[in-house]
Design an enzyme around this catalytic site. Structure first.
Site, PDB file in Angstrom:
ATOM      1  N   CYS A  44     -78.025-191.909  37.524  1.00 31.25           N
ATOM      2  CA  CYS A  44     -78.750-191.265  36.425  1.00 31.25           C
ATOM      3  C   CYS A  44     -80.250-191.502  36.533  1.00 31.25           C
ATOM      4  O   CYS A  44     -81.029-190.869  35.834  1.00 31.25           O
ATOM      5  CB  CYS A  44     -78.246-191.771  35.073  1.00 31.25           C
ATOM      6  N   ASP A 104     -81.875-194.196  35.729  1.00 31.90           N
ATOM      7  CA  ASP A 104     -82.422-195.068  34.691  1.00 31.90           C
ATOM      8  C   ASP A 104     -82.745-196.466  35.236  1.00 31.90           C
ATOM      9  O   ASP A 104     -82.049-196.967  36.111  1.00 31.90           O
ATOM     10  CB  ASP A 104     -81.435-195.184  33.521  1.00 31.90           C
ATOM     11  N   CYS A 145     -82.097-193.598  29.206  1.00 34.92           N
ATOM     12  CA  CYS A 145     -81.518-192.851  28.096  1.00 34.92           C
ATOM     13  C   CYS A 145     -81.508-193.693  26.815  1.00 34.92           C
ATOM     14  O   CYS A 145     -81.786-194.894  26.847  1.00 34.92           O
ATOM     15  CB  CYS A 145     -80.094-192.439  28.446  1.00 34.92           C
ATOM     16  N   CYS A 161     -74.293-197.458  30.692  1.00 35.84           N
ATOM     17  CA  CYS A 161     -75.653-197.829  30.276  1.00 35.84           C
ATOM     18  C   CYS A 161     -75.686-199.312  29.876  1.00 35.84           C
ATOM     19  O   CYS A 161     -76.681-200.001  30.115  1.00 35.84           O
ATOM     20  CB  CYS A 161     -76.117-196.968  29.115  1.00 35.84           C
TER      21      CYS A 161
END
Ligand code: FES
Length: 146
Positions: free
Chosen positions: A38, A40, A64, A108
């Site tokens: 992603c 991140d 995010c 996450c």
């Protein structure tokens, strides 16, 4: 934990009003982890006193909303903890403290767990100590996802 399909109030709170954002000057340990899937990135700074207690924790997250919320909660959870206690803070514990995360956002929270470990690893390296149970950080935690 029951399955969560939307963001809890706590997640929204920590996303819109994240705690401990920023940097620590001359930190005892700093760790950066990312997820190549992603894109991140999370960086965690720790200030650890002579008794091995984490006095301060700050973070910078380029990612995010769930990554921001989990970093915020992770810094809150590690403050005041010993190194061994901090090591036991899993992504599940961070998620539970936030009232859960939707399944697609579970990864996450792994960033938060790994960022703590990476910062502790840096601390151990700087001080030439071995922290029992701590493994070297991986640069891309996407590899660790189930
Ligand atoms: Fe990658 Fe949240 S989407 S950390």
């Amino acid at each position: 934990m029951s399955q969560v399909t939307e963001y809890s109030e706590k997640v929204m709170d920590h996303f819109t009003n994240p705690r401990n954002v920023g940097e620590i000057e001359n930190p005892s340990g700093v760790g950066t982890v990312g997820n190549a899937k992603c894109g991140d990135i999370m960086r965690m700074y720790l200030d650890i006193d002579d008794n091995g207690i984490i006095r301060e924790a700050k973070f910078k997250t380029f990612g995010c909303g769930a990554a921001v919320a989990t970093s915020s909660m992770a810094t809150e959870l590690v403050k005041g903890k010993s190194i061994q206690e901090a090591l036991e803070i899993t992504n599940r514990a961070v998620m539970e403290a936030l009232g859960g995360l939707p399944p697609v956002k579970v990864h996450c929270s792994l960033l938060a767990e790994e960022a703590i470990h990476a910062a502790l690893w840096d601390y151990a390296q700087k001080n030439n100590i071995v922290i029992e149970g701590l493994k070297p950080p991986v640069s891309d935690i996407g590899e660790k996802e189930e």
